[in-house]
Design an enzyme around this catalytic site. Structure first.
Site, mmCIF file in Angstrom:
data_model
loop_
_atom_site.group_PDB
_atom_site.id
_atom_site.type_symbol
_atom_site.label_atom_id
_atom_site.label_comp_id
_atom_site.label_asym_id
_atom_site.label_seq_id
_atom_site.Cartn_x
_atom_site.Cartn_y
_atom_site.Cartn_z
ATOM 1 N N LYS A 95 171.590 9.934 134.837
ATOM 2 C CA LYS A 95 172.038 11.206 135.433
ATOM 3 C C LYS A 95 170.777 12.034 135.673
ATOM 4 C CE LYS A 95 172.959 15.150 135.066
ATOM 5 N NZ LYS A 95 172.273 16.209 135.861
ATOM 6 N N GLU B 89 158.404 28.615 124.668
ATOM 7 C CA GLU B 89 157.966 27.797 125.803
ATOM 8 C C GLU B 89 158.217 28.603 127.082
ATOM 9 O OE1 GLU B 89 160.355 24.377 126.940
ATOM 10 O OE2 GLU B 89 158.537 23.165 126.933
ATOM 11 N N GLY C 282 164.823 17.151 128.082
ATOM 12 C CA GLY C 282 165.171 18.454 128.649
ATOM 13 C C GLY C 282 165.004 19.546 127.618
ATOM 14 N N SER C 283 165.818 20.585 127.746
ATOM 15 C CA SER C 283 165.644 21.780 126.916
ATOM 16 C C SER C 283 166.232 21.595 125.516
ATOM 17 C CB SER C 283 166.315 22.962 127.610
ATOM 18 O OG SER C 283 167.695 22.684 127.751
ATOM 19 N N GLY D 11 169.646 19.772 124.461
ATOM 20 C CA GLY D 11 169.409 18.700 123.491
ATOM 21 C C GLY D 11 170.328 18.827 122.281
HETATM 22 P P1 NAD Z 1 167.839 21.158 130.912
HETATM 23 O O1 NAD Z 1 168.063 20.806 129.492
HETATM 24 O O2 NAD Z 1 168.492 22.342 131.457
HETATM 25 O O3 NAD Z 1 168.249 19.944 131.878
HETATM 26 C C1 NAD Z 1 167.817 18.620 131.644
HETATM 27 C C2 NAD Z 1 168.915 17.666 132.080
HETATM 28 O O4 NAD Z 1 170.061 17.893 131.277
HETATM 29 C C3 NAD Z 1 169.364 17.814 133.524
HETATM 30 O O5 NAD Z 1 169.615 16.535 134.081
HETATM 31 C C4 NAD Z 1 170.667 18.576 133.391
HETATM 32 O O6 NAD Z 1 171.561 18.339 134.447
HETATM 33 C C5 NAD Z 1 171.199 18.004 132.098
HETATM 34 N N1 NAD Z 1 172.201 18.847 131.432
HETATM 35 C C6 NAD Z 1 172.346 20.200 131.510
HETATM 36 N N2 NAD Z 1 173.416 20.594 130.784
HETATM 37 C C7 NAD Z 1 173.940 19.483 130.223
HETATM 38 C C8 NAD Z 1 175.033 19.248 129.351
HETATM 39 N N3 NAD Z 1 175.826 20.235 128.910
HETATM 40 N N4 NAD Z 1 175.280 17.976 128.951
HETATM 41 C C9 NAD Z 1 174.493 16.966 129.366
HETATM 42 N N5 NAD Z 1 173.458 17.119 130.208
HETATM 43 C C10 NAD Z 1 173.170 18.372 130.636
HETATM 44 O O7 NAD Z 1 166.277 21.229 131.002
HETATM 45 P P2 NAD Z 1 165.423 21.754 132.216
HETATM 46 O O8 NAD Z 1 165.344 23.222 132.152
HETATM 47 O O9 NAD Z 1 165.927 21.134 133.463
HETATM 48 O O10 NAD Z 1 164.023 21.074 131.859
HETATM 49 C C11 NAD Z 1 163.043 21.772 131.210
HETATM 50 C C12 NAD Z 1 162.988 21.426 129.732
HETATM 51 O O11 NAD Z 1 162.784 20.040 129.561
HETATM 52 C C13 NAD Z 1 161.818 22.094 129.061
HETATM 53 O O12 NAD Z 1 162.200 22.608 127.811
HETATM 54 C C14 NAD Z 1 160.828 20.953 128.860
HETATM 55 O O13 NAD Z 1 159.924 21.135 127.829
HETATM 56 C C15 NAD Z 1 161.729 19.816 128.632
HETATM 57 N N6 NAD Z 1 161.056 18.545 128.937
HETATM 58 C C16 NAD Z 1 160.664 17.759 127.896
HETATM 59 C C17 NAD Z 1 159.968 16.588 128.130
HETATM 60 C C18 NAD Z 1 159.552 15.696 126.997
HETATM 61 O O14 NAD Z 1 159.226 14.553 127.234
HETATM 62 N N7 NAD Z 1 159.508 16.167 125.766
HETATM 63 C C19 NAD Z 1 159.682 16.201 129.437
HETATM 64 C C20 NAD Z 1 160.076 17.029 130.476
HETATM 65 C C21 NAD Z 1 160.774 18.214 130.198
#
Ligand code: NAD
Length: 486
Positions: A181, A388, A234-235, A239
């Site tokens: 996804k 962050e 992701g965030s 997470g």
């Molecule tokens: P986000 O958590 O909003 O989104 C990430 C993914 O999660 C997207 O595909 C989104 O559609 C999905 N998502 C959103 N809500 C969801 C839910 N309720 N259930 C399941 N999936 C859902 O993150 P973002 O703002 O898009 O990305 C930025 C964050 O990602 C930052 O905190 C960054 O540090 C982190 N990040 C971490 C790494 C790593 O390897 N540690 C790499 C890249 C980004």
């Protein structure tokens, strides 16, 4: 999408069971170009039913052609797909630059990294094996490494190609079937990858891609009872939801979350060597990098000199559209720009902006540009040094002693990456051990990415490791077989 070398997937479709299909809802979402605010195309708004179909297709692949492949055959397929990614690297880079807003050179590096992951994992498939264990008389005991089954992969918008490479690449290498996804803000290269993999001979259902909103397609994937492993990048907020969903189904989960990664520069450091690393690690991908070095800790003896050197670099930074390939592109969205601008309004006390870059005159009005900011005089406990920011903003913190530097470096909720700049070998070793961090770099930062190097966090940066061989252990299950033969 049609390009010179012929990728022609329809971005409004999902890729399920080796076929391009409309989302069940028939609905689509607009995909924005962050460099000018225009709409690139519309993407599928996949939902729970599409996710269910994708999981079914993955399960069928495991019971069919994909599940029957040997490790050697899987390795050949992944290596072939890696070669195909290389031959499409320019087209993929253009696509990613437009979609994410990252300067073309950085997007090209991501395409090459995706190829490298496939090459690495293609070569590693047949090098992972179990062990024999000496046991009681009359027994032969050995272990087998088996795939989890169906793996769910949720990927953010900032580095789609790299994160797909390290997560889906490793899962396929171990014989899992993946449901991916991608992020709703940037998913073109995920779809392009599906087309390349399909053409490269990946059996139907081994990889399925369902674009859509996080709270719809993403939540459906994380809560589905027929998924055997989850990989989320992701965030922290999302997470937490993913880990709770994994707990409900008792499935393992890898969380790659955020960071507030420090680089610590001591008085004896080679400042000329450190300079490009301390700056680039903050502004690469407009600071929208999980492992961005957003805190620079400077010992008082070099503080003023290094700050001046950084300021000079910052003043030369040019911000503009991704395809102009300048130092910094736009942020991904108006929302992200608002978040970063909000942080800049919270500068207070002795903290002040020391230097900024500039947005080029012909940058389109509708782009989400933020002028990079280097902030000096920041207190270690201030929100700017704790949260962050995920934008082109670095904070500088002065320190006196090694103990103080360590306490500051370890003094956030995160622990993803840390850098140490010193010529003192004993100090290097002491700090490498004492830093709360998934990776530590000595007299460099990032080591050029290194697909071979296990990566992941401690604390709020997450748990589990991707990249390197470590990912292959994470994407497999160990079975112990004890045979009694007398
Ligand atoms: P986000 O958590 O909003 O989104 C990430 C993914 O999660 C997207 O595909 C989104 O559609 C999905 N998502 C959103 N809500 C969801 C839910 N309720 N259930 C399941 N999936 C859902 O993150 P973002 O703002 O898009 O990305 C930025 C964050 O990602 C930052 O905190 C960054 O540090 C982190 N990040 C971490 C790494 C790593 O390897 N540690 C790499 C890249 C980004």
């Amino acid at each position: 999408m049609s390009g010179d070398s012929g990728l022609n997937f329809d971005p409004g479709l999902c890729f399920i069971g080796g076929k391009w299909v409309e989302p069940v809802s028939g609905e689509t979402l607009a995909l924005e170009n962050p460099s000018d605010g225009s709409i690139i195309c519309r993407i599928a708004r996949g939902g729970a039913e599409d996710i269910g179909k994708a999981i079914g297709a993955a399960r069928a692949a495991l019971a069919g052609e994909w599940g029957a492949k040997s490790a050697v055959e899987r390795g050949r397929i992944l290596t072939r797909i890696g070669q195909a990614v290389l031959s499409h690297a320019d087209e993929l880079a253009q696509m990613e630059a437009k979609d994410v807003g990252k300067p073309l050179k950085q997007a090209k590096a991501d395409a090459l990294a995706l190829a490298r992951y496939l090459e690495f994992y293609g070569g590693a498939c047949d090098k992972i094996h179990g062990e024999t264990i000496p046991y009681l008389d009359g027994y032969t005991v050995y272990t087998l490494r088996e795939p989890h089954g169906v793996t769910g992969h949720i990927v953010p918008w900032n580095y789609p190609m790299q994160i797909i490479g390290r997560s889906v690449g490793a899962a396929l290498a171990m014989g899992n079937a993946a449901v991916l996804k991608p992020a709703e803000e940037a998913c073109l290269t995920a779809l392009a990858f599906a087309e390349i993999a399909d053409r490269g001979g990946l059996p139907a259902g081994a990889l399925n891609v369902v674009p859509g909103l996080g709270e719809e397609a993403g939540a459906a994937l994380t809560s589905h009872p027929d998924v055997n492993h989850l990989s989320f990048t992701g965030s922290v907020g999302v997470g937490t939801l993913v880990q709770a969903a994994a707990a409900d189904n008792i499935v393992p989960v890898t969380l790659e979350l955020g960071g507030k990664s420090p680089q610590i520069v001591f008085d004896d450091a080679d400042l000329g060597a450190a300079l490009p690393f301390v700056v680039n690690a903050g502004i690469q991908n407009a600071g929208q990098t999980c492992s961005a070095s957003s805190r620079i800790l400077m010992q008082s003896g070099v503080h003023d000199r290094l700050l001046a050197m950084m300021a000079e670099k910052y003043e030369a930074l040019e911000v503009g559209p991704a395809l102009s390939d300048l130092n910094v592109g736009p942020l991904i969205s108006a929302r992200q720009k608002q978040i970063v601008s909000g942080f800049l309004e919270r500068i207070e006390g002795n903290a002040k902006i020391v230097a900024r870059g500039k947005v080029v005159a012909d940058a389109p009005e509708g782009g989400h540009y933020v002028v990079p900011a280097l902030i000096g005089g920041v207190e270690a406990g201030h929100v700017l040094a704790q949260d962050e920011i995920f934008g082109p903003v670095q904070v500088v913190i002065r320190f006196e002693t090694e103990e103080e530097a360590l306490a500051i470096a370890n003094g956030t909720d995160y622990g993803l990456v840390a850098g140490i700049w010193t010529k003192d070998g004993a100090r290097q070793m002491r700090l490498a051990k004492a830093l709360k961090s998934g990776q530590v770099f000595i007299n460099n930062y990032g080591a050029g990415g290194g697909v071979e190097l296990p990566f992941g966090g401690v604390g709020k940066s997450g748990h589990g490791r991707e990249k390197g061989f470590e990912a292959l252990y994470g994407f497999s299950v160990l079975k112990t077989v004890a045979a009694y033969h007398g």
